[in-house]
Design a protein around this motif. Structure first.
Motif, PDB file in Angstrom:
ATOM      1  N   PHE A 304       0.859  -1.085   0.036  1.00 25.33           N
ATOM      2  CA  PHE A 304      -0.015  -0.032  -0.058  1.00 25.33           C
ATOM      3  C   PHE A 304       0.910   1.072  -0.068  1.00 25.33           C
ATOM      4  CE2 PHE A 304      -2.037   3.408   2.477  1.00 25.33           C
ATOM      5  CZ  PHE A 304      -3.160   3.565   1.811  1.00 25.33           C
ATOM      6  N   LEU A 305       1.964   1.327   0.938  1.00 29.75           N
ATOM      7  CA  LEU A 305       2.865   2.389   0.909  1.00 29.75           C
ATOM      8  C   LEU A 305       3.416   2.671  -0.288  1.00 29.75           C
ATOM      9  CD1 LEU A 305       4.469   1.601   4.312  1.00 29.75           C
ATOM     10  CD2 LEU A 305       2.763   3.328   3.723  1.00 29.75           C
ATOM     11  N   LYS A 306       3.765   1.509  -0.833  1.00 30.23           N
ATOM     12  CA  LYS A 306       4.716   1.666  -2.281  1.00 30.23           C
ATOM     13  C   LYS A 306       3.588   1.935  -3.408  1.00 30.23           C
ATOM     14  CE  LYS A 306       6.974  -1.045  -5.967  1.00 30.23           C
ATOM     15  NZ  LYS A 306       7.626  -2.479  -6.251  1.00 30.23           N
ATOM     16  N   CYS A 307       2.425   1.619  -3.494  1.00 29.76           N
ATOM     17  CA  CYS A 307       1.700   2.125  -4.362  1.00 29.76           C
ATOM     18  C   CYS A 307       1.049   3.673  -4.332  1.00 29.76           C
ATOM     19  CB  CYS A 307       0.320   1.268  -4.588  1.00 29.76           C
ATOM     20  SG  CYS A 307       0.476  -0.537  -5.004  1.00 29.76           S
ATOM     21  N   HIS A 308       1.057   4.002  -3.033  1.00 28.44           N
ATOM     22  CA  HIS A 308       0.706   5.301  -2.911  1.00 28.44           C
ATOM     23  C   HIS A 308       1.891   6.310  -2.503  1.00 28.44           C
ATOM     24  CE1 HIS A 308      -2.951   3.191  -2.175  1.00 28.44           C
ATOM     25  NE2 HIS A 308      -3.671   3.998  -2.407  1.00 28.44           N
ATOM     26  N   GLU A 309       3.087   5.919  -2.931  1.00 26.57           N
ATOM     27  CA  GLU A 309       4.383   6.811  -2.651  1.00 26.57           C
ATOM     28  C   GLU A 309       4.200   7.292  -1.491  1.00 26.57           C
ATOM     29  OE1 GLU A 309       4.485   9.527  -5.860  1.00 26.57           O
ATOM     30  OE2 GLU A 309       4.703   7.990  -7.385  1.00 26.57           O
ATOM     31  N   LEU A 310       4.213   6.420  -0.367  1.00 25.92           N
ATOM     32  CA  LEU A 310       4.243   6.854   1.001  1.00 25.92           C
ATOM     33  C   LEU A 310       5.403   6.087   1.725  1.00 25.92           C
ATOM     34  CD1 LEU A 310       0.415   6.819   1.898  1.00 25.92           C
ATOM     35  CD2 LEU A 310       1.785   8.721   1.791  1.00 25.92           C
ATOM     36  N   THR A 311       5.693   6.474   2.878  1.00 23.17           N
ATOM     37  CA  THR A 311       6.596   5.743   3.889  1.00 23.17           C
ATOM     38  C   THR A 311       5.873   5.819   5.351  1.00 23.17           C
ATOM     39  OG1 THR A 311       7.787   7.620   4.837  1.00 23.17           O
ATOM     40  CG2 THR A 311       8.495   6.752   2.549  1.00 23.17           C
ATOM     41  N   PRO A 312       6.472   4.924   6.121  1.00 23.97           N
ATOM     42  CA  PRO A 312       5.946   4.967   7.244  1.00 23.97           C
ATOM     43  C   PRO A 312       5.831   6.458   8.010  1.00 23.97           C
ATOM     44  CG  PRO A 312       7.196   2.952   7.275  1.00 23.97           C
ATOM     45  CD  PRO A 312       7.529   3.806   5.830  1.00 23.97           C
ATOM     46  N   GLN A 313       6.900   6.970   7.637  1.00 20.84           N
ATOM     47  CA  GLN A 313       6.962   8.428   8.393  1.00 20.84           C
ATOM     48  C   GLN A 313       6.042   9.516   7.685  1.00 20.84           C
ATOM     49  OE1 GLN A 313       9.617   6.569   7.498  1.00 20.84           O
ATOM     50  NE2 GLN A 313      10.394   6.340   9.423  1.00 20.84           N
ATOM     51  N   THR A 314       5.632   9.184   6.285  1.00 22.90           N
ATOM     52  CA  THR A 314       4.684  10.300   5.761  1.00 22.90           C
ATOM     53  C   THR A 314       3.134   9.720   5.707  1.00 22.90           C
ATOM     54  OG1 THR A 314       4.922   9.242   3.607  1.00 22.90           O
ATOM     55  CG2 THR A 314       6.472  10.791   4.165  1.00 22.90           C
ATOM     56  N   MET A 315       2.904   8.520   6.095  1.00 23.14           N
ATOM     57  CA  MET A 315       1.498   8.141   6.113  1.00 23.14           C
ATOM     58  C   MET A 315       0.764   8.474   7.433  1.00 23.14           C
ATOM     59  SD  MET A 315       0.140   3.960   5.838  1.00 23.14           S
ATOM     60  CE  MET A 315      -1.667   3.923   6.278  1.00 23.14           C
ATOM     61  N   ASN A 316      -0.343   9.307   7.353  1.00 23.60           N
ATOM     62  CA  ASN A 316      -0.954   9.618   8.555  1.00 23.60           C
ATOM     63  C   ASN A 316      -2.081   8.747   9.228  1.00 23.60           C
ATOM     64  OD1 ASN A 316      -3.183  10.594   7.036  1.00 23.60           O
ATOM     65  ND2 ASN A 316      -2.138  12.586   6.857  1.00 23.60           N
ATOM     66  N   ALA A 317      -2.617   9.233  10.134  1.00 24.31           N
ATOM     67  CA  ALA A 317      -3.724   8.315  10.654  1.00 24.31           C
ATOM     68  C   ALA A 317      -4.967   8.369   9.661  1.00 24.31           C
ATOM     69  CB  ALA A 317      -3.945   8.809  12.225  1.00 24.31           C
ATOM     70  N   ASN A 318      -5.283   9.253   9.113  1.00 21.40           N
ATOM     71  CA  ASN A 318      -6.211   9.568   8.225  1.00 21.40           C
ATOM     72  C   ASN A 318      -6.259   8.455   7.060  1.00 21.40           C
ATOM     73  OD1 ASN A 318      -7.297  11.418   9.618  1.00 21.40           O
ATOM     74  ND2 ASN A 318      -6.369  13.112   8.334  1.00 21.40           N
TER      75      ASN A 318
END
Length: 375
Positions: A304-318
């Motif tokens: 999911f992080l890869k598909c949405h170009e996120l990292t654990p640091q940039t993924m927020n609770a929303n």
């Protein structure tokens, strides 16, 4: 049923020190009555079951529990009653509490607090367990459930895999972040503790087992120590071994092919079952929220992080509810907490993606702080 009144309203308690000859004399010399309904009781002194009182047939007493009691239940109550007596806690055996219409196996007073002791030897539906527990709490009585030990294949001590079914899991106890289960074996007069429990999948847990003879028990009941940092390393290695053992049949037995979201995520992340990074498939707090082994949803989280170009640091609770919808996992508050804990752990470890490298020693130190040292 181990308690009755005689014709003079004297309380008769059947303890183990009574010989069968003494009980035969008692039976000839006295009549017995139920403390609750005052109906006549018979003293049964057979060769197989423990001597006990029983209502006559067709009794209308609304608590005919004695006819359904197992040998283990009768013996366990006797052993616990005698142990509480040795501790000088003035136990009351089988008291009827009219204000809540419940009868605990034992009632004791300790430091001006009432405790109801329930020795449970048969499966109890969750609804009934919850109702009885609430009844005691509403009456300002602290319930303590002791479960008959049914774990015959446990090793004597050490970290091991333990199967705790859903009925048994309602008796899990929690103290300062630690999850444990206390059971009692009447044949050995022995308590079994399964401590530092971490959920693996469905009814499987990893935990540490140790025994405690009844004579060495204390009240309030002993709370097991948290696992040491050195022991936790062994714990973690067994967790990794379980993960590896889980992965191979998971790959070979899948019938969904490219429709298997977990295997598809592994492929897209360029991960193999033999080379998973050590930070995927690890326990976190609230680990029993999912029935699935944690590697299933943790792999999909990284995809999911890869598909949405996120990292654990940039993924927020929303974004967490969206992850559940995207991965086709039903979301509950407990599951949301588990994913939140995992993301915070990855942040602390400064993990950016599934291809990062992490030293095992560092992960063990951080996991120990997260899972054991808390509280």
């Amino acid at each position: 049923m181990l308690v009755a009144h005689d014709e003079n309203q004297q309380l008769i308690i059947l303890q183990r020190q009574f010989s069968r000859d003494e009980l035969q004399v008692l039976k000839k010399q006295h009549q017995f009555f139920c403390p609750q309904c005052n109906e006549p009781l018979q003293l049964k002194i057979g060769q197989i079951r423990i001597p006990h009182f029983a209502h006559l047939q067709h009794s209308e007493c609304d608590n005919l529990f004695s006819e359904r009691e197992s040998e283990a239940h009768l013996l366990g109550k006797q052993q616990l009653y005698e142990w509480f007596e040795r501790l000088e806690l003035a136990p009351i055996l089988e008291p009827y509490l009219p204000q809540i219409q419940q009868r605990p196996d034992l009632l004791i007073t300790y430091q001006k607090r009432l405790f109801a002791i329930e020795f449970q030897c048969s499966p109890l539906p969750l609804e009934l367990f919850t109702a009885r527990t609430k009844g005691y709490l509403d009456a300002e009585i602290t319930p303590i459930w002791i479960v008959q030990n049914s774990f015959e294949r446990l090793k004597d001590n050490g970290v091991q895999k333990i199967k705790i079914n859903y009925t048994m899991s309602q008796y899990l106890l929690h103290n300062q972040g630690q999850c444990y289960l206390m059971t009692y074996d009447v044949k050995q007069e022995m308590f079994f503790y399964m401590s530092n429990l971490t959920h693996l999948k469905k009814t499987q847990y990893l935990g540490q087992v140790h025994r405690l003879p009844l004579k060495q028990q204390q009240f309030p009941f002993l709370i097991p120590s948290k696992i040491s940092r050195q022991k936790f390393e062994q714990f973690f290695l067994q967790m990794l071994q379980f993960r590896d053992d889980y992965m191979h049949p998971r790959l070979l037995l899948s019938k969904r092919g490219v429709n298997d979201r977990f295997l598809f995520a592994l492929y897209e992340l360029r991960l193999t079952v033999n080379q998973l990074p050590i930070f995927i498939g690890i326990p976190v707090r609230n680990a029993n929220a999912f029935d699935e082994f944690c590697v299933e949803w943790q792999v999909q989280l990284f995809y999911f992080l890869k598909c949405h170009e996120l990292t654990p640091q940039t993924m927020n609770a929303n974004a967490i509810p969206y992850f559940f919808e995207w991965a086709s996992f039903a979301m509950t508050m407990e599951r949301k907490k588990e994913v939140t804990y995992y993301l915070s752990l990855l942040k602390r470890l400064t993990i950016q993606s599934a291809t990062d490298h992490l030293e095992k020693k560092h992960l063990i130190e951080v996991l120990y702080d997260e899972l054991v040292a808390i509280g």
